[in-house]
Design an enzyme around this catalytic site. Structure first.
Site, PDB file in Angstrom:
ATOM      1  N   ASP A  88     -18.825 -17.412  45.895  1.00  0.00           N
ATOM      2  CA  ASP A  88     -19.330 -17.753  44.438  1.00  0.00           C
ATOM      3  C   ASP A  88     -18.606 -17.062  43.245  1.00  0.00           C
ATOM      4  O   ASP A  88     -18.429 -17.720  42.454  1.00  0.00           O
ATOM      5  CB  ASP A  88     -20.978 -17.194  44.268  1.00  0.00           C
ATOM      6  CG  ASP A  88     -21.911 -18.221  44.777  1.00  0.00           C
ATOM      7  OD1 ASP A  88     -21.692 -19.297  44.226  1.00  0.00           O
ATOM      8  OD2 ASP A  88     -22.659 -17.984  45.408  1.00  0.00           O
ATOM      9  N   GLU A 118     -22.521 -21.144  39.172  1.00  0.00           N
ATOM     10  CA  GLU A 118     -22.034 -20.068  40.194  1.00  0.00           C
ATOM     11  C   GLU A 118     -22.043 -18.548  39.684  1.00  0.00           C
ATOM     12  O   GLU A 118     -22.098 -17.768  40.302  1.00  0.00           O
ATOM     13  CB  GLU A 118     -20.364 -20.316  40.482  1.00  0.00           C
ATOM     14  CG  GLU A 118     -20.225 -21.616  40.878  1.00  0.00           C
ATOM     15  CD  GLU A 118     -20.714 -22.153  42.313  1.00  0.00           C
ATOM     16  OE1 GLU A 118     -21.778 -21.489  42.743  1.00  0.00           O
ATOM     17  OE2 GLU A 118     -20.444 -23.260  42.590  1.00  0.00           O
ATOM     18  N   HIS A 121     -25.412 -17.688  40.312  1.00  0.00           N
ATOM     19  CA  HIS A 121     -25.458 -17.117  41.756  1.00  0.00           C
ATOM     20  C   HIS A 121     -24.957 -15.532  41.798  1.00  0.00           C
ATOM     21  O   HIS A 121     -25.803 -14.847  42.693  1.00  0.00           O
ATOM     22  CB  HIS A 121     -24.841 -18.081  42.510  1.00  0.00           C
ATOM     23  CG  HIS A 121     -25.222 -19.569  42.524  1.00  0.00           C
ATOM     24  ND1 HIS A 121     -24.730 -20.594  43.169  1.00  0.00           N
ATOM     25  CD2 HIS A 121     -26.287 -19.961  41.955  1.00  0.00           C
ATOM     26  CE1 HIS A 121     -25.274 -21.782  42.751  1.00  0.00           C
ATOM     27  NE2 HIS A 121     -26.419 -21.398  42.167  1.00  0.00           N
ATOM     28  N   TYR A 125     -27.091 -12.475  43.208  1.00  0.00           N
ATOM     29  CA  TYR A 125     -26.682 -11.268  44.255  1.00  0.00           C
ATOM     30  C   TYR A 125     -26.743  -9.898  43.811  1.00  0.00           C
ATOM     31  O   TYR A 125     -27.300  -8.917  44.462  1.00  0.00           O
ATOM     32  CB  TYR A 125     -25.306 -11.868  44.887  1.00  0.00           C
ATOM     33  CG  TYR A 125     -25.329 -13.055  45.699  1.00  0.00           C
ATOM     34  CD1 TYR A 125     -26.162 -13.564  46.644  1.00  0.00           C
ATOM     35  CD2 TYR A 125     -24.334 -14.077  45.284  1.00  0.00           C
ATOM     36  CE1 TYR A 125     -26.208 -14.760  47.314  1.00  0.00           C
ATOM     37  CE2 TYR A 125     -24.398 -15.231  45.748  1.00  0.00           C
ATOM     38  CZ  TYR A 125     -25.178 -15.647  46.937  1.00  0.00           C
ATOM     39  OH  TYR A 125     -25.132 -16.790  47.371  1.00  0.00           O
ATOM     40  N   GLU A 185     -18.743 -25.360  49.808  1.00  0.00           N
ATOM     41  CA  GLU A 185     -20.122 -25.979  49.217  1.00  0.00           C
ATOM     42  C   GLU A 185     -20.947 -26.456  50.389  1.00  0.00           C
ATOM     43  O   GLU A 185     -22.197 -26.204  50.268  1.00  0.00           O
ATOM     44  CB  GLU A 185     -19.870 -26.820  48.307  1.00  0.00           C
ATOM     45  CG  GLU A 185     -19.022 -26.494  46.945  1.00  0.00           C
ATOM     46  CD  GLU A 185     -20.030 -25.261  45.933  1.00  0.00           C
ATOM     47  OE1 GLU A 185     -21.064 -25.300  46.155  1.00  0.00           O
ATOM     48  OE2 GLU A 185     -19.303 -24.728  45.105  1.00  0.00           O
ATOM     49  N   GLU A 219     -26.177 -25.814  44.960  1.00  0.00           N
ATOM     50  CA  GLU A 219     -24.853 -26.090  45.791  1.00  0.00           C
ATOM     51  C   GLU A 219     -24.878 -27.560  46.202  1.00  0.00           C
ATOM     52  O   GLU A 219     -23.819 -28.287  46.352  1.00  0.00           O
ATOM     53  CB  GLU A 219     -24.777 -25.286  46.875  1.00  0.00           C
ATOM     54  CG  GLU A 219     -25.111 -23.661  46.769  1.00  0.00           C
ATOM     55  CD  GLU A 219     -23.766 -22.983  45.699  1.00  0.00           C
ATOM     56  OE1 GLU A 219     -23.078 -23.997  45.525  1.00  0.00           O
ATOM     57  OE2 GLU A 219     -23.696 -21.921  45.682  1.00  0.00           O
ATOM     58  N   HIS A 222     -23.242 -29.393  43.585  1.00  0.00           N
ATOM     59  CA  HIS A 222     -21.632 -29.215  43.661  1.00  0.00           C
ATOM     60  C   HIS A 222     -21.038 -29.980  44.745  1.00  0.00           C
ATOM     61  O   HIS A 222     -19.913 -30.493  44.271  1.00  0.00           O
ATOM     62  CB  HIS A 222     -21.724 -27.801  43.877  1.00  0.00           C
ATOM     63  CG  HIS A 222     -22.377 -26.924  42.898  1.00  0.00           C
ATOM     64  ND1 HIS A 222     -22.498 -25.395  42.928  1.00  0.00           N
ATOM     65  CD2 HIS A 222     -22.838 -27.080  41.797  1.00  0.00           C
ATOM     66  CE1 HIS A 222     -23.054 -25.066  42.052  1.00  0.00           C
ATOM     67  NE2 HIS A 222     -23.530 -26.017  41.133  1.00  0.00           N
TER      68      HIS A 222
HETATM   69 FE   LIG Z   1     -21.546 -23.904  44.406  1.00  0.00          FE
HETATM   70 FE   LIG Z   2     -22.799 -20.920  44.364  1.00  0.00          FE
END
Ligand SMILES: [Fe+2]
Ligand SMILES: [Fe+2]
Length: 345
Positions: A88, A118, A121, A125, A185, A219, A222
């Site tokens: 990511d 991203e 994301h 995390y 992805e 995702e 994407h």
């Molecule tokens: Fe992605």
């Molecule tokens: Fe991602």
């Protein structure tokens, strides 16, 4: 020079029908009222409606669940996260390079939203690690790739393809980067998600699974974006994909699949309930065939393979948005970002 169009280009085409995905003469003016690629506007709106905030997902119970997991399970979670986190990060950093090369502004716009997603994301995390891990463990998860040769090799495969495009931008290297994106992805992420869904099926780390579901919803868009990019570039540039380039791109996707099979069988097979050597192999082969077919190729694993995880699809469903995982397309567009857990069994 990364693109045929300068940043400010008064001599660019005024006629939006003259646009091209690459190699066009773009003014870089974004006119969403006049678009040559309506799929890109649909996708852009869909991506925008998918906005979500990681910290709104409660994770208090996940820390307890995580600490109660057997050590082998925790290691599986850590390594899965470690790989996803690196990928990511890489996407956020690299997507603007691809967007700059694209000469259809409505498509560049999608890549811009993708880079933003991203980043969300990565934020998710960080939130997840803050919630379940102490400082020492967080640092280990972020840095596993430095000490783990297999993880290093995996990160290197994707980054080298991206770097190749950066060093020598051109249509062929762009297509290599596009296929790297499809692998990342559409194979790596989905394979990693299966670990968290498998845990959620036994009621463990449910908050984490919710976050993964939001990520998966992003995702999927994407993946659709890169499939459109590949097919569009090939259609607009007859002769670009020679037999030898096509064979090279296919072997790239195959290499990515084989690396994912080796990784998945090492870190989660026989550890997480419901994941075995066979299921890892079949799931990756199934995913790879889907990705290949979406690019207009024949399946890379010629034998017919069904998904060994029929429950995976259920995790793709949202209250007001269905993303049909098995069909790889968005069925309708979100009005709400809330998750529906009723259909999960
Ligand atoms: Fe992605
Ligand atoms: Fe991602």
């Amino acid at each position: 020079m990364r693109t045929n169009s300068p940043l400010f280009n008064p001599h660019g085409d005024r006629d939006w029908q003259a646009r091209r995905i690459i190699g066009g003469n773009s003014t870089r003016l974004i006119e969403l009222n006049n678009v040559k690629y309506p799929w890109a506007v649909d996708l852009y709106r869909n991506m925008m409606q998918n906005f979500w905030i990681p910290e709104e997902v409660p994770l208090a119970r996940d820390r307890k669940d995580y600490l109660r997991l057997p050590e082998s399970h925790r290691q599986s979670v850590n390594l899965t996260l470690s790989f996803l986190i690196f990928l990511d990060s890489l996407q956020t950093v690299n997507l603007p390079n691809l967007a700059e090369y694209i000469t259809a502004p409505e498509i560049s716009l999608c890549l811009t939203v993708q880079a933003f997603q991203e980043a969300v994301h990565s934020q998710s995390y960080a939130y997840l690690l803050d919630s379940i891990a102490d400082t020492l463990l967080r640092d280990m998860v972020y840095n596993y790739w430095r000490q783990d040769a297999q993880l290093m090799q995996r990160n290197r495969l994707i980054t080298e393809l991206y770097q190749q495009f950066l060093d020598h931008p051109g249509p062929e290297n762009l297509l290599r980067a596009v296929i790297a994106n499809c692998a990342l992805e559409g194979i790596y992420f989905f394979s990693g998600f299966a670990v968290f869904y498998a845990l959620a099926r036994s009621d463990r780390m449910m908050g984490t699974a919710s976050i993964i579901r939001y990520i998966q919803r992003d995702e999927l868009t994407h993946l659709v974006l890169f499939q459109h990019l590949y097919l569009g570039i090939v259609a607009e540039n007859p002769g670009l994909v020679t037999q030898s380039l096509k064979a090279e791109l296919q072997s790239l996707l195959l290499e990515a699949a084989q690396q994912e099979i080796a990784w998945g069988t090492r870190i989660s097979a026989g550890i997480v309930t419901g994941i075995t050597d066979t299921s890892v192999r079949d799931f990756i082969r199934f995913l790879t065939n889907q990705r290949a077919t979406a690019l207009g190729w024949t399946p890379l694993f010629p034998e017919h393979i069904d998904s060994p995880y029929p429950w995976f699809d259920a995790f793709s469903h949202f209250n007001q948005q269905k993303t049909d995982f098995f069909e790889q397309r968005v069925l309708n567009y979100a009005k709400s970002s809330s998750l529906d857990w009723d259909s999960i069994s």
